[in-house]
Design an enzyme around this catalytic site. Structure first.
Site, short mmCIF file in Angstrom:
data_model
loop_
_atom_site.label_atom_id
_atom_site.label_comp_id
_atom_site.label_asym_id
_atom_site.label_seq_id
_atom_site.Cartn_x
_atom_site.Cartn_y
_atom_site.Cartn_z
N SER A 46 0.84 -1.19 0.00
CA SER A 46 0.00 0.00 0.00
C SER A 46 0.88 1.25 0.00
O SER A 46 1.71 1.41 -0.89
CB SER A 46 -0.95 -0.05 1.20
OG SER A 46 -1.91 0.97 1.14
N ASP A 133 -8.75 -6.57 -4.45
CA ASP A 133 -8.26 -5.33 -3.85
C ASP A 133 -9.18 -4.17 -4.24
O ASP A 133 -9.25 -3.78 -5.41
CB ASP A 133 -6.83 -5.03 -4.30
CG ASP A 133 -6.15 -3.97 -3.43
OD1 ASP A 133 -6.83 -3.01 -3.04
OD2 ASP A 133 -4.95 -4.11 -3.16
N HIS A 167 -7.22 -5.90 -0.02
CA HIS A 167 -6.10 -4.98 0.18
C HIS A 167 -5.38 -5.36 1.48
O HIS A 167 -5.84 -5.02 2.58
CB HIS A 167 -6.62 -3.55 0.26
CG HIS A 167 -5.56 -2.51 0.29
ND1 HIS A 167 -4.78 -2.21 -0.81
CD2 HIS A 167 -5.13 -1.68 1.29
CE1 HIS A 167 -3.93 -1.25 -0.50
NE2 HIS A 167 -4.11 -0.92 0.77
#
Length: 483
Positions: A46, A133, A167
């Protein structure tokens, strides 16, 4: 290894992390080890994925071995705009100008604000995007693959995007269910992501240690490397036993957490449970886990400019801090029979600097200065004085100095010199722009918000835009961060 059900595993992780945090020893200096400079790499998820790309590209002479990127995107994707960051660089709501970003990279390398792009040609890359995601879309990772294609041979790039993962950082035995998006953003998807990316970067490795680790965890003082800039006071490192003893020349991998994954928010779960350490333990890989602090926006690394306009360049404060940690770790373990410098003094304090002076040591080829255990000068000093900068106002620091011989081996440390910078200790407040104006930290003008004192722009005047304001004097606020 035995697997727990997801709820029990999450509860166990939180309890273990809380116990470890409560029982952790005080921070110690980051060790200086024998690190092979050709075997340094980086990875992240991320915001840590974006930061990994920034470090890999801007400091390509350091991270030339390679990079692993999980749910990240092209270098300088946000171009200093939070709108771009949350739009095209995450949701891919508009196209990412990959060719333009490649041109920017080449231009910056030519001007020297980042390392030469030629260093990237021999790098090995591992890219990962989960099909579920919902935060950083796979299309963003596709653009990262295209971006890297301008600098890295296709044969050196592995890209996995066929796993139904949300995610998160993916493991094969720890975390939430694979489809879960949420704290701690570590998902058990029956896939060893850490192992896959490390083996792509380094080639064939010894099997991981699935039992008790033989190495040690080190909580170190990050204030030796950075003054504020949304960094935590301490970071972590995992050091395999042969590396700690100084007998082995080791590799170094920097592992960067994502948003809402620093130790302030999830304890040591990212440091201990993502799978890196198992591979590190059996392959002499030191793993460095730098940490953002409580004032970092959502715990994120600066990949869009919330802390500095130079965030993606070598001059970016967070970038330079991590580079300094790597330089320190790679300082070598050798010691020399040199006396400790005597008479160390700290004087001429300002709000951001301190002058140090000491007596010469017979036989010394130079000197190395340490602040709170962190090495400050990249190359040994020949002078017996040094001005340390990047300090926080109204804060106390400790310094020591060591003499080094011609081979760089270090002598005994001086006595500690402790001194404080001038000014008030900064006070930071993070809230929405509307609340800042109600509290008289900022004012509104034509629909935009500005900080009192510095008059720095904070964006739209509403309850949706959050800003961290740092008070450095009565009535004076600036956009920034404290520890």
């Amino acid at each position: 290894m035995q697997k727990f059900t997801a709820p029990l595993r999450r509860a166990a992780g939180v309890l273990v992390s809380a116990w470890l945090m409560a029982g952790a020893a005080a921070a110690v200096p980051l060790p200086e080890l024998n690190i092979d400079p050709a075997q340094v790499s980086v990875s992240g998820v991320s915001s840590g994925g974006y930061m990994a790309v920034q470090l890999h590209v801007a400091y390509s002479a350091t991270f030339k071995k390679g990079a692993g990127v999980v749910a990240g995107g092209p270098y300088y994707c946000a171009e200093g705009s939070v709108v771009y960051a949350t739009g095209r660089c995450m949701a891919h709501d508009t196209s990412i100008p990959v060719s333009s970003l490649v041109t920017t990279t080449n231009n910056w390398a030519a001007s020297g604000v980042i390392d030469p792009v030629s260093n990237l040609a021999a790098s090995r890359l591992y890219l990962f995007s989960g099909t579920l995601d919902s935060v950083v879309k796979t299309a963003v990772m596709d653009d990262l693959r295209s971006y890297y294609g301008a600098f890295v041979p296709a044969a050196n790039i592995a890209y996995k995007k066929d796993l139904a993962a949300e995610h998160s950082f993916v493991t094969d035995d720890y975390g939430s269910a694979c489809s879960v998006k949420g704290d701690p953003y570590i998902d058990d998807c029956n896939f060893d992501l850490a192992g896959a990316l490390l083996q792509q970067i380094y080639g064939t490795l010894n099997p991981r240690n699935v039992g008790t680790l033989d190495g040690s965890f080190v909580e170190f003082d990050q204030r030796g490397f950075v003054g504020g800039h949304a960094m935590a006071q301490t970071g972590w490192a995992y050091v395999p036993a042969p590396c700690a003893s100084g007998g082995a020349t080791c590799r170094l991998h920097v592992a960067l957490h994502g948003c809402k994954q620093n130790t302030a928010q999830i304890g040591q779960q990212y440091v201990r449970n993502t799978g890196y350490n198992r591979w590190a333990d059996t392959n002499n890989i030191v793993v460095l886990y730098p940490q953002t602090g409580v004032t970092a926006t959502n715990g994120c690394w600066d990949w869009w400019g919330y802390d500095s306009a130079d965030y993606a360049k070598k001059a970016g404060p967070q970038m330079a801090a991590i580079q300094a940690m790597v330089r320190h770790l790679s300082g070598g373990a050798a010691t020399a029979a040199l006396a400790a410098p005597s008479g160390l003094t700290a004087s001429a304090a300002t709000a951001s600097s301190m002058k140090l002076a000491w007596s010469a040591v017979p036989g010394a080829a130079g000197y190395v200065v340490y602040r709170n255990g962190g090495r400050r000068n990249a190359t040994p000093l020949t002078a017996t004085s040094y001005t340390d900068t990047d300090l926080v106002a109204g804060s106390s620091y400790d310094w020591t100095v060591r003499a080094v011989n011609g081979a760089g081996a270090r002598g005994a440390a001086s006595v500690v010199a402790t001194a404080s910078t001038t000014g008030m200790t900064p006070v930071c407040t993070t809230t929405d722009n509307y609340s800042h104006t109600l509290a008289a930290r900022a004012y509104a003008l034509y629909g935009f918000t500005y900080a009192y004192g510095s008059n720095q722009g904070m964006g739209l005047w509403n309850i949706y835009i959050e800003t961290t304001l740092k008070k450095t004097a009565a009535g004076y606020y600036e956009v920034g961060t404290c520890y």
